[in-house]
Design a protein around this motif. Structure first.
Motif, PDB file in Angstrom:
ATOM      1  N   GLU A   1     -16.761  78.885  -0.684  1.00 50.28           N
ATOM      2  CA  GLU A   1     -17.812  78.903   0.344  1.00 50.28           C
ATOM      3  C   GLU A   1     -19.117  78.326  -0.209  1.00 50.28           C
ATOM      4  OE1 GLU A   1     -16.877  82.704   3.178  1.00 50.28           O
ATOM      5  OE2 GLU A   1     -17.241  83.116   1.040  1.00 50.28           O
ATOM      6  N   ILE A   2     -19.432  78.667  -1.435  1.00 50.85           N
ATOM      7  CA  ILE A   2     -20.654  78.137  -2.048  1.00 50.85           C
ATOM      8  C   ILE A   2     -20.542  76.629  -2.230  1.00 50.85           C
ATOM      9  CG2 ILE A   2     -22.035  78.164  -4.161  1.00 50.85           C
ATOM     10  CD1 ILE A   2     -21.444  81.186  -4.316  1.00 50.85           C
ATOM     11  N   SER A   3     -19.358  76.148  -2.622  1.00 52.75           N
ATOM     12  CA  SER A   3     -19.171  74.700  -2.779  1.00 52.75           C
ATOM     13  C   SER A   3     -19.298  73.967  -1.444  1.00 52.75           C
ATOM     14  CB  SER A   3     -17.798  74.412  -3.398  1.00 52.75           C
ATOM     15  OG  SER A   3     -16.744  74.694  -2.484  1.00 52.75           O
ATOM     16  N   GLN A   4     -19.081  74.691  -0.347  1.00 52.93           N
ATOM     17  CA  GLN A   4     -19.238  74.112   0.988  1.00 52.93           C
ATOM     18  C   GLN A   4     -20.687  74.165   1.473  1.00 52.93           C
ATOM     19  OE1 GLN A   4     -16.476  76.504   3.226  1.00 52.93           O
ATOM     20  NE2 GLN A   4     -14.670  75.371   2.515  1.00 52.93           N
ATOM     21  N   GLY A   5     -21.572  74.713   0.640  1.00 50.97           N
ATOM     22  CA  GLY A   5     -22.994  74.716   0.971  1.00 50.97           C
ATOM     23  C   GLY A   5     -23.524  76.008   1.558  1.00 50.97           C
ATOM     24  N   PHE A   6     -22.705  77.074   1.539  1.00 45.32           N
ATOM     25  CA  PHE A   6     -23.153  78.331   2.126  1.00 45.32           C
ATOM     26  C   PHE A   6     -23.987  79.139   1.137  1.00 45.32           C
ATOM     27  CE2 PHE A   6     -19.680  77.335   5.005  1.00 45.32           C
ATOM     28  CZ  PHE A   6     -20.216  77.695   6.238  1.00 45.32           C
ATOM     29  N   THR A   7     -24.883  79.943   1.677  1.00 44.39           N
ATOM     30  CA  THR A   7     -25.719  80.833   0.883  1.00 44.39           C
ATOM     31  C   THR A   7     -26.028  82.058   1.723  1.00 44.39           C
ATOM     32  OG1 THR A   7     -27.750  80.991  -0.436  1.00 44.39           O
ATOM     33  CG2 THR A   7     -27.900  79.751   1.620  1.00 44.39           C
ATOM     34  N   ARG A   8     -26.837  82.959   1.173  1.00 42.02           N
ATOM     35  CA  ARG A   8     -27.303  84.149   1.891  1.00 42.02           C
ATOM     36  C   ARG A   8     -28.722  84.491   1.432  1.00 42.02           C
ATOM     37  NH1 ARG A   8     -22.463  88.403   0.740  1.00 42.02           N
ATOM     38  NH2 ARG A   8     -20.839  87.582   2.134  1.00 42.02           N
ATOM     39  N   PRO A   9     -29.434  85.296   2.226  1.00 43.45           N
ATOM     40  CA  PRO A   9     -30.662  85.895   1.690  1.00 43.45           C
ATOM     41  C   PRO A   9     -30.300  86.784   0.498  1.00 43.45           C
ATOM     42  CG  PRO A   9     -30.510  86.185   4.075  1.00 43.45           C
ATOM     43  CD  PRO A   9     -29.177  85.679   3.620  1.00 43.45           C
ATOM     44  N   TYR A  10     -31.192  86.871  -0.463  1.00 42.22           N
ATOM     45  CA  TYR A  10     -30.944  87.678  -1.662  1.00 42.22           C
ATOM     46  C   TYR A  10     -31.257  89.160  -1.405  1.00 42.22           C
ATOM     47  CZ  TYR A  10     -31.633  89.378  -6.477  1.00 42.22           C
ATOM     48  OH  TYR A  10     -31.571  90.090  -7.652  1.00 42.22           O
ATOM     49  N   ARG A  11     -32.494  89.478  -1.010  1.00 40.65           N
ATOM     50  CA  ARG A  11     -32.874  90.865  -0.720  1.00 40.65           C
ATOM     51  C   ARG A  11     -34.111  90.842   0.178  1.00 40.65           C
ATOM     52  NH1 ARG A  11     -33.807  92.653  -5.579  1.00 40.65           N
ATOM     53  NH2 ARG A  11     -36.070  92.426  -5.604  1.00 40.65           N
ATOM     54  N   TRP A  12     -34.001  91.453   1.350  1.00 44.79           N
ATOM     55  CA  TRP A  12     -35.148  91.567   2.254  1.00 44.79           C
ATOM     56  C   TRP A  12     -36.099  92.632   1.721  1.00 44.79           C
ATOM     57  CZ3 TRP A  12     -35.939  87.967   5.737  1.00 44.79           C
ATOM     58  CH2 TRP A  12     -34.848  87.246   6.256  1.00 44.79           C
ATOM     59  N   HIS A  13     -37.391  92.280   1.664  1.00 44.35           N
ATOM     60  CA  HIS A  13     -38.343  93.222   1.091  1.00 44.35           C
ATOM     61  C   HIS A  13     -39.770  92.884   1.517  1.00 44.35           C
ATOM     62  CE1 HIS A  13     -38.444  89.792  -1.667  1.00 44.35           C
ATOM     63  NE2 HIS A  13     -39.616  90.219  -2.110  1.00 44.35           N
ATOM     64  N   MET A  14     -40.640  93.838   1.355  1.00 48.98           N
ATOM     65  CA  MET A  14     -42.079  93.616   1.301  1.00 48.98           C
ATOM     66  C   MET A  14     -42.452  93.503  -0.173  1.00 48.98           C
ATOM     67  SD  MET A  14     -43.250  96.649   3.926  1.00 48.98           S
ATOM     68  CE  MET A  14     -42.107  97.871   3.222  1.00 48.98           C
ATOM     69  N   ASP A  15     -43.588  92.908  -0.467  1.00 49.04           N
ATOM     70  CA  ASP A  15     -44.095  92.937  -1.838  1.00 49.04           C
ATOM     71  C   ASP A  15     -44.801  94.281  -2.013  1.00 49.04           C
ATOM     72  OD1 ASP A  15     -43.171  90.421  -2.643  1.00 49.04           O
ATOM     73  OD2 ASP A  15     -44.862  89.427  -1.700  1.00 49.04           O
TER      74      ASP A  15
END
Length: 394
Positions: A151-165
C-alpha cells in the motif's frame, strides 16, 4: 494615478471553498510590506488578522522567505497577551528518548530559542546549528495496524497522530502555533483512504487539520450535553506514559490498553501539575464551541450532573478511549479535513485551541544532500498564562 495602498486582507483559500472543514484562509499583507511586521500593522489590520485566524482556524501568509525567526514568538504574544516567553514544550527541545516527542530529532534556533526546527533530512550550518539530521515520523511506527509495504509503494499514507500542541503538564497550551516552510519535499502527491473507502490525493508531507468547531457540530444533542459537562484528565507525563502505545487507524486515539508506562516508572510528577481541561473550549473571538480532545493522551473523564453537581469519574481506560473515539471519529472524513499544500516561504498560523493537526506522509528514504524528500520547517507555540475557557450554552 497611483493605486491606493491596500490594507491587510484575509480570504478563504480556493481549496477550502465548498468544504465543511471551516478551515483555510490566506492573509495578504498591506501594500509594501514584504514580511509580516506586527509593529507596522494598523489597528484595522490587526483586527482583520485576529478575526481571520479565529474564524478560519488556519491562515497562511505566502512568500515569507528570509523571515526573522523572532517574529514567530511575537505572533504568539499578539494572539495571547498572557503568553510566556518560552516554547510550550519547555526551554529546551525534547531530546529524551523516553519521550515520544523526541523522535523527530528536532532542535531550537540559537537566536530564537522559542522556535523549533523540524523536518526531514540532513542540514548543515542552518541558523547557527552545525548539523541537523531530522526525522519525518511515519504512521508505520505508531499505528497498531499500519499500511502494508504494498500500500505504501502505491502511494498511500495516513495521519500520524491528531493533537494540539499541548504539554499536558505544568505549562498551558498556546492560543496559536506558527509554522514556517524553509524547504518542502519535491515528491509526487500521496493518498489517504478514509474509512468510507473514499481516496483523497494529498501533498507529500502535508500538515492536516480538522476544526474542533466542526467536530462539535457533528455531535448529537445528547453528546453535546455530555461533552459540555465533561472534563478530560490527561495522563501524568503523558508523552512518556504513552511512548510504547499504538494508535487507531485514523490516528485519533490509542487502539489498545496495556502498553502504557506504570505511573511509578515515570519521571517525577505530581497531580497538581497534571492538566484537566474542559472537553469543549470556547473560541476567544467568536465564542463558538470547539471539541478539543487530544485522544492519544486521555486518562480519565470527569462528568458533572448539572442538576445535582455530582461528578462521575470514568477511569476504565479502554472505555475512556472508546468514548472519546466515538465523539471524534465523525470528523475524520475528506470534507472535514484541510491538508495544507506547503510552498517554500509559507508562514502558517493556526488556532491551537480551536483545531487539531497531524503530520502526514511517507518520507523515509535515506538522508543525503540531494534528497528530494528534504523538509525543513520552523515551529513556534508559546506557553500561555491563561487556561482554556469552557463553553456553556447561554
Amino acid at each position: 494615478m497611483p493605486h491606493a495602498a491596500e490594507p491587510l486582507t484575509v480570504r478563504r483559500l480556493p481549496e477550502a471553498q465548498g468544504k465543511s472543514s471551516h478551515l483555510g484562509a490566506e492573509a495578504r499583507l498591506p501594500t509594501g510590506m514584504q514580511h509580516i511586521d506586527l509593529f507596522a500593522l494598523s489597528e484595522d489590520d490587526k483586527q482583520a488578522l485576529r478575526e481571520g485566524l479565529f474564524e478560519n482556524g488556519v491562515v497562511v501568509i505566502r512568500n515569507q522567505q528570509g523571515l526573522d525567526p523572532n517574529v514567530m514568538p511575537q505572533i504568539g504574544k499578539f494572539f495571547d497577551s498572557t503568553a510566556w516567553d518560552i516554547h510550550s514544550g519547555g526551554v529546551k527541545m525534547v531530546t529524551d528518548a523516553k519521550n515520544i516527542l523526541s523522535v523527530n530529532r528536532g532542535a531550537r534556533i540559537p537566536r530564537a530559542q522559542q522556535v523549533s526546527v523540524i523536518g526531514k533530512g540532513r542540514f548543515r550550518d542552518h541558523e547557527g546549528i552545525e548539523e541537523l539530521d531530522l526525522k519525518h515520523v511515519s504512521h508505520t511506527e505508531f499505528h497498531e495496524t499500519p499500511l502494508s509495504a504494498e500500500e505504501i509503494s502505491q502511494g498511500f499514507t495516513r495521519p500520524y497522530r491528531w493533537h494540539m500542541d499541548a504539554p499536558l503538564y505544568e505549562r498551558l497550551p498556546g492560543f496559536v502555533t506558527t509554522l514556517h516552510a524553509i524547504q518542502v519535499p519535491k515528491q509526487p502527491d500521496q493518498k489517504i483512504k478514509f474509512s468510507n473507502g473514499e481516496i483523497v490525493d494529498i501533498p507529500a508531507g502535508a500538515t492536516a487539520f480538522y476544526s474542533g468547531a466542526r467536530a462539535y457540530e457533528l455531535l448529537s444533542d445528547d453528546e453535546k450535553e455530555f461533552a459540555q459537562n465533561t472534563k478530560v484528565r490527561y495522563a501524568p507525563r503523558a508523552y512518556e506514559w504513552m511512548l510504547d502505545c499504538k494508535a487507531t487507524d485514523d490516528a485519533l486515539t490509542i487502539a489498545k490498553v496495556g502498553k502504557e508506562k506504570r505511573l511509578d516508572a515515570l519521571p517525577e510528577w505530581s497531580w497538581d501539575k497534571v492538566h484537566m481541561f474542559p472537553m469543549v473550549w470556547k473560541n476567544a473571538q467568536t465564542g463558538n464551541p470547539h471539541l478539543q480532545v487530544l485522544g492519544a493522551c486521555v486518562y480519565e473523564l470527569h462528568t458533572t450532573d448539572p442538576a445535582t453537581g455530582q461528578v462521575t469519574i470514568m477511569n476504565d481506560l479502554q472505555k475512556v478511549r472508546d468514548t472519546v473515539h466515538k465523539l471524534l471519529k465523525r470528523v475524520y472524513a475528506p470534507e472535514n479535513i484541510y491538508f495544507h499544500r506547503w510552498q517554500e516561504g509559507d508562514l502558517v498560523i493556526f488556532h491551537n485551541r480551536g483545531v487539531l493537526h497531524s503530520i502526514t506522509g511517507e518520507l523515509s528514504a535515506s538522508s543525503k544532500d540531494d534528497d528530494s524528500e528534504k523538509r525543513l520547517l520552523w515551529q513556534c507555540t508559546m506557553a500561555s498564562g491563561t487556561a482554556p475557557v469552557p463553553y456553556r450554552h447561554e
